[in-house]
Enzyme design. Structure first.
Site, PDB file in Angstrom:
ATOM      1  N   CYS A   1       0.828  -1.202   0.000  1.00 16.01           N
ATOM      2  CA  CYS A   1       0.000   0.000   0.000  1.00 16.01           C
ATOM      3  C   CYS A   1       0.868   1.260   0.000  1.00 16.01           C
ATOM      4  O   CYS A   1       1.426   1.609  -1.024  1.00 16.01           O
ATOM      5  CB  CYS A   1      -0.980  -0.039   1.169  1.00 16.01           C
ATOM      6  SG  CYS A   1      -2.443   0.965   0.848  1.00 16.01           S
TER       7      CYS A   1
ATOM      8  N   HIS B   1      -3.619  -5.172   0.591  1.00 16.45           N
ATOM      9  CA  HIS B   1      -2.993  -5.663   1.825  1.00 16.45           C
ATOM     10  C   HIS B   1      -3.101  -7.181   1.899  1.00 16.45           C
ATOM     11  O   HIS B   1      -4.072  -7.693   2.468  1.00 16.45           O
ATOM     12  CB  HIS B   1      -3.704  -5.069   3.041  1.00 16.45           C
ATOM     13  CG  HIS B   1      -3.464  -3.604   3.229  1.00 16.45           C
ATOM     14  ND1 HIS B   1      -2.462  -3.115   4.021  1.00 16.45           N
ATOM     15  CD2 HIS B   1      -4.092  -2.522   2.702  1.00 16.45           C
ATOM     16  CE1 HIS B   1      -2.482  -1.788   3.994  1.00 16.45           C
ATOM     17  NE2 HIS B   1      -3.466  -1.397   3.201  1.00 16.45           N
TER      18      HIS B   1
ATOM     19  N   GLU C   1      -1.618  -9.144   3.736  1.00 16.05           N
ATOM     20  CA  GLU C   1      -1.447  -9.676   5.104  1.00 16.05           C
ATOM     21  C   GLU C   1      -2.772 -10.041   5.761  1.00 16.05           C
ATOM     22  O   GLU C   1      -2.822 -10.885   6.645  1.00 16.05           O
ATOM     23  CB  GLU C   1      -0.678  -8.675   5.982  1.00 16.05           C
ATOM     24  CG  GLU C   1      -1.410  -7.388   6.381  1.00 16.05           C
ATOM     25  CD  GLU C   1      -1.280  -6.248   5.366  1.00 16.05           C
ATOM     26  OE1 GLU C   1      -0.996  -6.538   4.182  1.00 16.05           O
ATOM     27  OE2 GLU C   1      -1.475  -5.082   5.758  1.00 16.05           O
TER      28      GLU C   1
HETATM   29  N1  GLN Z   1      -1.929   6.803   2.817  1.00 10.08           N
HETATM   30  C1  GLN Z   1      -2.098   6.032   1.637  1.00 10.08           C
HETATM   31  C2  GLN Z   1      -3.474   6.189   1.043  1.00 10.08           C
HETATM   32  O1  GLN Z   1      -4.369   6.660   1.684  1.00 10.08           O
HETATM   33  C3  GLN Z   1      -1.794   4.574   1.889  1.00 10.08           C
HETATM   34  C4  GLN Z   1      -2.755   3.893   2.807  1.00 10.08           C
HETATM   35  C5  GLN Z   1      -2.256   2.596   3.344  1.00 10.08           C
HETATM   36  O2  GLN Z   1      -1.052   2.312   3.299  1.00 10.08           O
HETATM   37  N2  GLN Z   1      -3.141   1.779   3.897  1.00 10.08           N
HETATM   38  O3  GLN Z   1      -3.696   5.826  -0.075  1.00 10.08           O
END
Ligand code: GLN
Length: 543
Positions: free
Chosen positions: A390, A516, A518
């Site tokens: 992410c 994600h 995970e």
């Molecule tokens: N801050 C970034 C976004 O809002 C990444 C978010 C995250 O890593 N969950 O897209």
């Protein structure tokens, strides 16, 4: 109303203090019940007034876990999913905020027909409805387990406790069980285990009209028989229902065995008059066997800004462990504060000395970003396996833009809203969002893998459904430039061509995902990306 089903309810409350392991012991009981041939679903009830933890800081809350249907929830749901086969959705995560929000909306609509709206029965009915919704949903579930957050005695949890009192009254003892987790501390100087905190906590429960059926006593060593009978006598439970929940030095994944040995599952099934079939958890057994039979060692650096907190990256740490175990490797997580990398006094080479792989997890906000970008650059240039998740993908894209594509001032518009080269930016639909809560791109979306990509080979599939929690995306107008400079966009969301994964072919292992992974890794089903990342990290290990 509870439909005419046979679902039974297990309510788990906590006493004395927090952090006794209510979430893990609830998840463990879920696993054991499944191992005896029953089906479970698990609900977490959180007494805070936030609708969900999505807007809370990791300092307040630890990790925000995301379900398949995009609910932002307490991290205990992560344990439930890792330990059991329960299918969890937003229905399984209830907060005081949600309950009041629904009741107040109904009041504004005039649904209460002139009545005074009160905690009892309106708030408690709403809580009851939410619990029964899970039981009534789809196929018959043998057990709905409900973990009540907080500690008995907190003002906030009283409506939840009143609701479970009513449910016991409504459905009777044969359908409802109250388990209470308490602490039996050992006073070091006297070397004695003390039952008084448990007595007080049970007294407090009883004042609310709740009689515990089982006391799960967290303790540093098993409770002696006399101590059990003393607790039984003072707390109004039968002696065999006083269960020792002994501290475990090894892995949390061994807790189910400890609880089974101490007959937690047996006593639960006997309470309901159900057959105690032999416990069969073969996949769990083989996972635990593998963590006790490690042949390699792997050191993975996790570069974040909340590394001082135990739980901020909980699912990442667990997924790394699953990946390591499936490679028969002992995992050492090297927690690196990204702000330390930014300090000129620290040499990046020393920071990553003896590290076999680098993982950059998700995150929000500018603090520590440049350190993460420097970590990506180091991994890319040194050929160290790099896994970006992410925000980790965002950092990798920014690094590549600046150092390979020649866009010196490239950034994400999250950190530089008016920058010249926003290689990461908001989707139009996110630009108009003015509310913070529940408005990110959340939950499972389809990702299709490019032919010939490394990620496709790792998954062994053409596509995957993976969970998301972000607002910012790769800016598509830069795609050609990046491709011409050797970056592969290996996973794409088919609907609007959003970039889901990137990789560098000419590198031992360099994969970043917008999603994600995970959240979907389980000890019995390690996520393929974590498994392969660890494999590559071991393979490249110079130690
Ligand atoms: N801050 C970034 C976004 O809002 C990444 C978010 C995250 O890593 N969950 O897209």
């Amino acid at each position: 109303m509870m439909k005419d089903k046979n679902t039974r309810f297990i309510f788990v409350t906590g006493g004395v203090c927090s952090s006794l392991g209510k979430g893990i012991s609830t998840a463990s009981l879920g696993l054991l019940l499944e191992g005896h041939g029953y089906s479970v679903s698990i609900i977490k009830m959180d007494p805070y007034i936030n609708i969900d933890p999505g807007t809370m800081s990791p300092y307040q809350h630890g990790e925000v876990y995301v379900t398949e249907d995009g609910a932002e929830t307490d991290l205990d749901l992560g344990y439930y999913e890792r330990f059991t086969n329960a299918r969890l959705s937003r229905k399984n995560s209830i907060s005081t905020g949600q309950i009041y929000y629904n009741v107040i909306q109904r009041e504004r609509r005039g649904d209460y027909l002139g009545r005074t709206v009160q905690v009892i029965p309106h708030i408690t009915n709403e809580i009851k409805k939410r619990i029964y919704d899970v039981a009534n949903d789809g196929d018959e579930i043998d057990f709905v387990m409900v973990e009540i957050g907080g500690t008995v005695g907190d003002i906030e949890s009283i409506p939840f406790l009143e609701t479970i009192r009513q449910i016991r009254q409504e459905l009777g003892r044969k359908r409802v069980l109250n388990a209470h987790l308490t602490l039996v501390p050992t006073i070091a100087v006297a070397g004695e285990q003390k039952t008084k905190p448990t007595q007080h906590s049970v007294k407090e429960l009883m004042e609310l009209g709740i009689l515990p059926d089982i006391l799960l006593c967290r303790t540093s060593r098993p409770l002696a028989e006399e101590l059990k009978s003393k607790i039984a006598l003072f707390c109004n439970v039968s002696e065999q229902n006083v269960i020792s929940a002994v501290d475990i030095k090894s892995s949390i994944y061994e807790i189910p065995y400890m609880l089974h040995e101490n007959k937690y599952d047996t006593v639960v099934l006997e309470h309901f008059g159900l057959e105690v079939n032999p416990l069969k958890i073969p996949e769990w057994d083989s996972f635990c066997k593998s963590i006790n039979n490690l042949k390699h060692k792997v050191r993975i650096a996790v570069v974040g800004k909340y590394i001082s907190l135990q739980d901020a990256y909980r699912s990442i740490y667990e997924a790394l462990l699953h990946g390591a175990a499936s490679n028969f490797a002992e995992l050492e997580i090297v927690k690196i504060d990204s702000e330390d990398i930014e300090k000129k006094s620290k040499n990046i080479k020393n920071i990553f000395q003896k590290v076999d792989g680098i993982l950059i997890p998700g995150g929000f906000g500018t603090r520590g970003i440049e350190g993460k970008i420097a970590a990506v650059e180091y991994a890319r240039k040194q050929g160290i396996p790099l896994f970006g998740i992410c925000l980790g993908l965002h950092c990798a894209v920014i690094e590549y833009a600046r150092n390979v594509c020649g866009l010196k001032n490239a950034n994400s518009s999250e950190f530089d809203p008016h920058g010249e080269n926003p290689v990461i930016s908001l989707l139009e639909e996110q630009e108009i969002v003015d509310k913070m809560g529940g408005t990110m791109r959340l939950g499972a979306y389809l990702c299709e893998f490019e032919e010939g990509s490394r990620i496709k080979k790792i998954y062994g599939e053409d596509s995957a459904m993976e969970r998301h929690r972000h607002r910012f995306e790769f800016t598509l107008k830069y795609k050609d430039l990046f491709e011409s400079k050797g970056l592969t966009f290996s996973g794409i969301h088919p609907e609007n061509r959003l970039v889901e994964t990137i990789e560098i072919k000419d590198h031992p292992w360099f994969i970043c995902t917008q999603f994600h992974p995970e959240f979907k890794s389980k000890p019995t089903r390690p996520h393929p990306l974590f498994r392969d990342f660890i494999r590559a990290s071991i393979a490249g290990s110079v130690n």
